[in-house]
Design a protein around this motif. Structure first.
Motif, PDB file in Angstrom:
ATOM      1  N   THR A 112       0.841  -1.186   0.000  1.00  0.00           N
ATOM      2  CA  THR A 112       0.000   0.000   0.000  1.00  0.00           C
ATOM      3  C   THR A 112       0.884   1.247   0.000  1.00  0.00           C
ATOM      4  O   THR A 112       1.827   1.350   0.791  1.00  0.00           O
ATOM      5  N   VAL A 113       0.588   2.183  -0.892  1.00  0.00           N
ATOM      6  CA  VAL A 113       1.376   3.404  -1.011  1.00  0.00           C
ATOM      7  C   VAL A 113       0.497   4.608  -0.690  1.00  0.00           C
ATOM      8  O   VAL A 113      -0.728   4.556  -0.842  1.00  0.00           O
ATOM      9  N   GLU A 114       1.141   5.685  -0.246  1.00  0.00           N
ATOM     10  CA  GLU A 114       0.439   6.924   0.062  1.00  0.00           C
ATOM     11  C   GLU A 114       0.698   7.955  -1.036  1.00  0.00           C
ATOM     12  O   GLU A 114       1.822   8.095  -1.519  1.00  0.00           O
ATOM     13  N   VAL A 115      -0.350   8.683  -1.386  1.00  0.00           N
ATOM     14  CA  VAL A 115      -0.264   9.699  -2.429  1.00  0.00           C
ATOM     15  C   VAL A 115      -1.056  10.924  -1.980  1.00  0.00           C
ATOM     16  O   VAL A 115      -2.168  10.788  -1.462  1.00  0.00           O
ATOM     17  N   GLN A 116      -0.486  12.093  -2.163  1.00  0.00           N
ATOM     18  CA  GLN A 116      -1.203  13.356  -1.961  1.00  0.00           C
ATOM     19  C   GLN A 116      -1.676  13.868  -3.316  1.00  0.00           C
ATOM     20  O   GLN A 116      -0.914  13.829  -4.290  1.00  0.00           O
ATOM     21  N   VAL A 117      -2.909  14.343  -3.375  1.00  0.00           N
ATOM     22  CA  VAL A 117      -3.471  14.835  -4.634  1.00  0.00           C
ATOM     23  C   VAL A 117      -4.100  16.205  -4.412  1.00  0.00           C
ATOM     24  O   VAL A 117      -4.930  16.381  -3.513  1.00  0.00           O
ATOM     25  N   ILE A 118      -3.696  17.166  -5.220  1.00  0.00           N
ATOM     26  CA  ILE A 118      -4.347  18.474  -5.283  1.00  0.00           C
ATOM     27  C   ILE A 118      -5.292  18.431  -6.474  1.00  0.00           C
ATOM     28  O   ILE A 118      -4.883  18.129  -7.593  1.00  0.00           O
ATOM     29  N   LEU A 119      -6.570  18.717  -6.233  1.00  0.00           N
ATOM     30  CA  LEU A 119      -7.572  18.586  -7.286  1.00  0.00           C
ATOM     31  C   LEU A 119      -8.526  19.778  -7.232  1.00  0.00           C
ATOM     32  O   LEU A 119      -9.243  19.948  -6.242  1.00  0.00           O
ATOM     33  N   PRO A 120      -8.563  20.601  -8.276  1.00  0.00           N
ATOM     34  CA  PRO A 120      -9.391  21.824  -8.240  1.00  0.00           C
ATOM     35  C   PRO A 120     -10.853  21.596  -8.605  1.00  0.00           C
ATOM     36  O   PRO A 120     -11.500  22.465  -9.195  1.00  0.00           O
ATOM     37  N   VAL A 121     -11.409  20.443  -8.235  1.00  0.00           N
ATOM     38  CA  VAL A 121     -12.799  20.140  -8.599  1.00  0.00           C
ATOM     39  C   VAL A 121     -13.814  20.998  -7.857  1.00  0.00           C
ATOM     40  O   VAL A 121     -14.951  21.159  -8.317  1.00  0.00           O
ATOM     41  N   ASP A 122     -13.405  21.525  -6.700  1.00  0.00           N
ATOM     42  CA  ASP A 122     -14.352  22.321  -5.915  1.00  0.00           C
ATOM     43  C   ASP A 122     -14.155  23.816  -6.103  1.00  0.00           C
ATOM     44  O   ASP A 122     -14.710  24.621  -5.360  1.00  0.00           O
ATOM     45  N   LYS A 123     -13.401  24.189  -7.105  1.00  0.00           N
ATOM     46  CA  LYS A 123     -13.140  25.612  -7.338  1.00  0.00           C
ATOM     47  C   LYS A 123     -14.440  26.320  -7.700  1.00  0.00           C
ATOM     48  O   LYS A 123     -15.151  25.918  -8.619  1.00  0.00           O
ATOM     49  N   MET A 124     -14.726  27.378  -6.970  1.00  0.00           N
ATOM     50  CA  MET A 124     -15.945  28.146  -7.197  1.00  0.00           C
ATOM     51  C   MET A 124     -15.623  29.490  -7.836  1.00  0.00           C
ATOM     52  O   MET A 124     -14.571  30.069  -7.586  1.00  0.00           O
ATOM     53  N   ASN A 125     -16.518  29.958  -8.675  1.00  0.00           N
ATOM     54  CA  ASN A 125     -16.378  31.286  -9.252  1.00  0.00           C
ATOM     55  C   ASN A 125     -17.540  32.164  -8.798  1.00  0.00           C
ATOM     56  O   ASN A 125     -18.418  31.727  -8.056  1.00  0.00           O
ATOM     57  N   LEU A 126     -17.555  33.380  -9.234  1.00  0.00           N
ATOM     58  CA  LEU A 126     -18.586  34.311  -8.787  1.00  0.00           C
ATOM     59  C   LEU A 126     -19.979  33.920  -9.252  1.00  0.00           C
ATOM     60  O   LEU A 126     -20.974  34.360  -8.687  1.00  0.00           O
ATOM     61  N   ALA A 127     -20.041  33.074 -10.278  1.00  0.00           N
ATOM     62  CA  ALA A 127     -21.354  32.607 -10.745  1.00  0.00           C
ATOM     63  C   ALA A 127     -21.922  31.536  -9.817  1.00  0.00           C
ATOM     64  O   ALA A 127     -23.080  31.155  -9.946  1.00  0.00           O
TER      65      ALA A 127
END
Length: 266
Positions: A16-31
């Motif tokens: 089992t390996v550990e991985v960190q992931v940055i994912l901009p799926v929750d990025k919100m805009n003014l709309a």
């Protein structure tokens, strides 16, 4: 910005390996919302000797800058492996980084499977790993970022820091294989599949001379190379500034901040 710590069973490493992931799926805009169905460009980012998969998060502003560029960043733990397949069983770190990890991440997250959208980078040991694996697995990666890369290893007379180079075995024999980035480059060139390369090193870094030699080799071979020298040493101040410059070099979206802590306006 979603920051995800995940584990999975690696077949290349048989654990089992550990991985960190940055994912901009929750990025919100003014709309009021983010983009639906988006496939993200991805940077696989490798740590240095004695490091771990949290180093880039704790040492740089990569999370904020990745969000601004709509870039996914995947940060695995490579231990002290130099990111290549070792002779010992269950130690196929090159296969892990170059093939298995991208396949697993694409199966798990909304990441682009296009070569032109897939990049690899790293610092020090990870800079060597990014250069070597970016060239060896050039069908996977289109761009390479090598910051303060440990490209001096075949010039070493001893085993290196804490025996760190012992994993290469006979260095004279290893130098003749694609563990040597020069050989890896020649093989990628023969396949007509050479990624674009960004290299940088600090003017106060002990690895500067070796990086200059690698620069000369790549230029002689006709590589599409961006090479930067700047004030700094082998430290996080330098890597923080240079990963920002490298992200500007990558073919990413125009920077746009979403709504998040500290950026909420009326």
């Amino acid at each position: 910005m979603a920051l995800i710590q995940m584990t999975y069973l690696s077949m290349a490493l048989l654990r089992t390996v550990e991985v960190q992931v940055i994912l901009p799926v929750d990025k919100m805009n003014l709309a009021g919302g983010g983009e639906q169905g988006k496939k993200y460009k991805t940077l696989y980012l490798l740590h240095g000797l004695l490091g771990s998969n949290i180093d880039w998060i704790s040492g740089t502003c990569i999370q904020r800058w990745a969000e601004a560029k709509n870039l996914a960043v995947v940060m695995p733990s490579g231990e002290n492996s130099f990111y290549f397949d070792h002779a010992l069983p269950n130690s196929a770190y090159g296969t892990f980084v170059g093939r298995e990890l991208p396949a697993m991440m694409r199966k798990t997250f909304p990441l682009s499977d296009k070569r032109e959208d897939t990049f690899i980078g790293g610092l020090s040991m990870g800079g060597y790993g990014a250069l070597r694996n970016g060239l060896k697995y050039s069908d996977t990666f289109s761009h390479i970022i090598a910051l303060s890369g440990a490209v001096h290893i075949f010039e070493e007379k001893g085993a290196g820091l804490f025996g760190g180079l012992a994993c290469f075995g006979d260095m004279k024999e290893a130098e003749k294989t694609d563990l040597n980035p020069k050989i890896a480059f020649e093989k990628a060139k023969a396949r007509n599949r050479v990624p674009k390369i960004y290299m940088s090193c600090g003017l106060e870094d002990n690895l500067l001379a070796a990086n200059r030699k690698m620069k000369e080799f790549l230029e002689e071979q006709g590589a599409e190379l961006t090479y930067v020298e700047a004030a700094g040493g082998h430290d996080w101040d330098f890597w923080n500034s240079q990963i920002h410059e490298a992200l500007e070099w990558l073919p990413l979206e125009t920077e746009s901040m979403g709504i998040n802590s500290g950026h909420v306006t009326e």
